[in-house]
Scaffold this motif. Structure first.
Motif, mmCIF file in Angstrom:
data_model
loop_
_atom_site.group_PDB
_atom_site.id
_atom_site.type_symbol
_atom_site.label_atom_id
_atom_site.label_comp_id
_atom_site.label_asym_id
_atom_site.label_seq_id
_atom_site.Cartn_x
_atom_site.Cartn_y
_atom_site.Cartn_z
ATOM 1 N N THR A 127 0.833 -1.206 0.000
ATOM 2 C CA THR A 127 0.000 0.000 0.000
ATOM 3 C C THR A 127 0.867 1.254 0.000
ATOM 4 O O THR A 127 0.609 2.200 -0.755
ATOM 5 C CB THR A 127 -0.948 -0.003 1.220
ATOM 6 N N GLU A 128 1.902 1.266 0.831
ATOM 7 C CA GLU A 128 2.786 2.432 0.913
ATOM 8 C C GLU A 128 3.543 2.672 -0.391
ATOM 9 O O GLU A 128 3.814 3.814 -0.756
ATOM 10 C CB GLU A 128 3.774 2.264 2.070
ATOM 11 N N ALA A 129 3.885 1.610 -1.102
ATOM 12 C CA ALA A 129 4.667 1.730 -2.334
ATOM 13 C C ALA A 129 3.806 1.923 -3.579
ATOM 14 O O ALA A 129 4.322 2.282 -4.638
ATOM 15 C CB ALA A 129 5.543 0.486 -2.506
ATOM 16 N N SER A 130 2.510 1.705 -3.464
ATOM 17 C CA SER A 130 1.627 1.714 -4.635
ATOM 18 C C SER A 130 1.714 2.993 -5.452
ATOM 19 O O SER A 130 1.735 2.951 -6.686
ATOM 20 C CB SER A 130 0.182 1.457 -4.221
ATOM 21 N N SER A 131 1.754 4.139 -4.803
ATOM 22 C CA SER A 131 1.782 5.408 -5.527
ATOM 23 C C SER A 131 3.050 5.524 -6.383
ATOM 24 O O SER A 131 2.978 5.875 -7.560
ATOM 25 C CB SER A 131 1.707 6.572 -4.534
ATOM 26 N N THR A 132 4.188 5.202 -5.803
ATOM 27 C CA THR A 132 5.456 5.268 -6.539
ATOM 28 C C THR A 132 5.470 4.259 -7.681
ATOM 29 O O THR A 132 5.906 4.578 -8.794
ATOM 30 C CB THR A 132 6.641 4.997 -5.592
ATOM 31 N N LEU A 133 4.984 3.062 -7.427
ATOM 32 C CA LEU A 133 4.949 2.026 -8.456
ATOM 33 C C LEU A 133 4.002 2.425 -9.589
ATOM 34 O O LEU A 133 4.328 2.252 -10.768
ATOM 35 C CB LEU A 133 4.535 0.683 -7.846
ATOM 36 N N THR A 134 2.860 2.977 -9.228
ATOM 37 C CA THR A 134 1.897 3.425 -10.232
ATOM 38 C C THR A 134 2.498 4.535 -11.092
ATOM 39 O O THR A 134 2.363 4.523 -12.324
ATOM 40 C CB THR A 134 0.599 3.918 -9.552
ATOM 41 N N ASP A 135 3.169 5.488 -10.464
ATOM 42 C CA ASP A 135 3.811 6.576 -11.209
ATOM 43 C C ASP A 135 4.859 6.035 -12.178
ATOM 44 O O ASP A 135 4.969 6.508 -13.306
ATOM 45 C CB ASP A 135 4.469 7.577 -10.252
ATOM 46 N N THR A 136 5.611 5.036 -11.743
ATOM 47 C CA THR A 136 6.640 4.441 -12.594
ATOM 48 C C THR A 136 6.021 3.770 -13.818
ATOM 49 O O THR A 136 6.481 3.957 -14.940
ATOM 50 C CB THR A 136 7.478 3.416 -11.790
ATOM 51 N N VAL A 137 4.965 2.995 -13.598
ATOM 52 C CA VAL A 137 4.291 2.324 -14.709
ATOM 53 C C VAL A 137 3.642 3.348 -15.635
ATOM 54 O O VAL A 137 3.760 3.260 -16.859
ATOM 55 C CB VAL A 137 3.250 1.309 -14.187
#
Length: 165
Positions: A127-137
């Motif tokens: 959950t904490e990493a989702s925003s960064t991962l989404t931005d990367t994708v």
């Protein structure tokens, strides 16, 4: 090491995005799709290591588990969904379990069945990493050229939003 995203706009178009070769349209579209996903995987790899401490394949397992509202998935089902050999998956699950991100348990009534589920720690980290991962994708998807998008959309059946062929 240079950031692969930094030079993405400098890359020539994927050769399989242009017609004229021997590939039928469906195979050309598949090659464009593979090139696009490969580019996104390259962007995602370092972010996954920094944010979650996992490999791309381990991340795919976490995604499958995170997408379930409750419970887990049997290892055989995860292997099927990812198209991975069960032996390789066993190693990945062991790594995730060692990191405290997943649990394994026997399936009731099936002594050979093993179910894998996210731990609270795994759910929290994801959950904490989702925003960064989404931005990367998302930034990787933005690098797909219009002609490559057109080729990929042409691969989809008309009912799924593909072009009429």
């Amino acid at each position: 090491m240079a950031d692969p995203a930094e030079h993405a706009a400098d890359l020539p178009p994927c050769p399989s995005a242009s017609e004229g070769g021997l590939l039928p349209a469906e195979l050309r579209a598949w090659m464009v799709l593979l090139a696009a996903t490969g580019a996104i995987e390259q962007r995602l790899g370092p972010v996954l290591k920094d944010e979650l401490g996992v490999s791309h394949d381990e991340f795919l397992v976490l995604c499958l588990l995170a997408d379930r509202s409750e419970g887990g998935l049997r290892m055989t089902r995860i292997a099927e969904l990812l198209g991975r050999p069960k032996t390789r998956l066993t190693y990945q699950i062991a790594c995730l379990q060692h990191a405290g991100l997943v649990t394994r348990r026997s399936v009731c009534g099936d002594k050979r069945g093993v179910e894998v589920a996210l731990t609270d720690k795994g759910r929290r980290m994801f959950t904490e990493a989702s925003s960064t991962l989404t931005d990367t994708v998302t930034s990787g998807l933005a690098q797909i050229r219009p002609e490559e998008r057109e080729v990929m959309c042409g691969m989809l059946p008309e009912e799924a939003g593909g072009e009429k062929g």
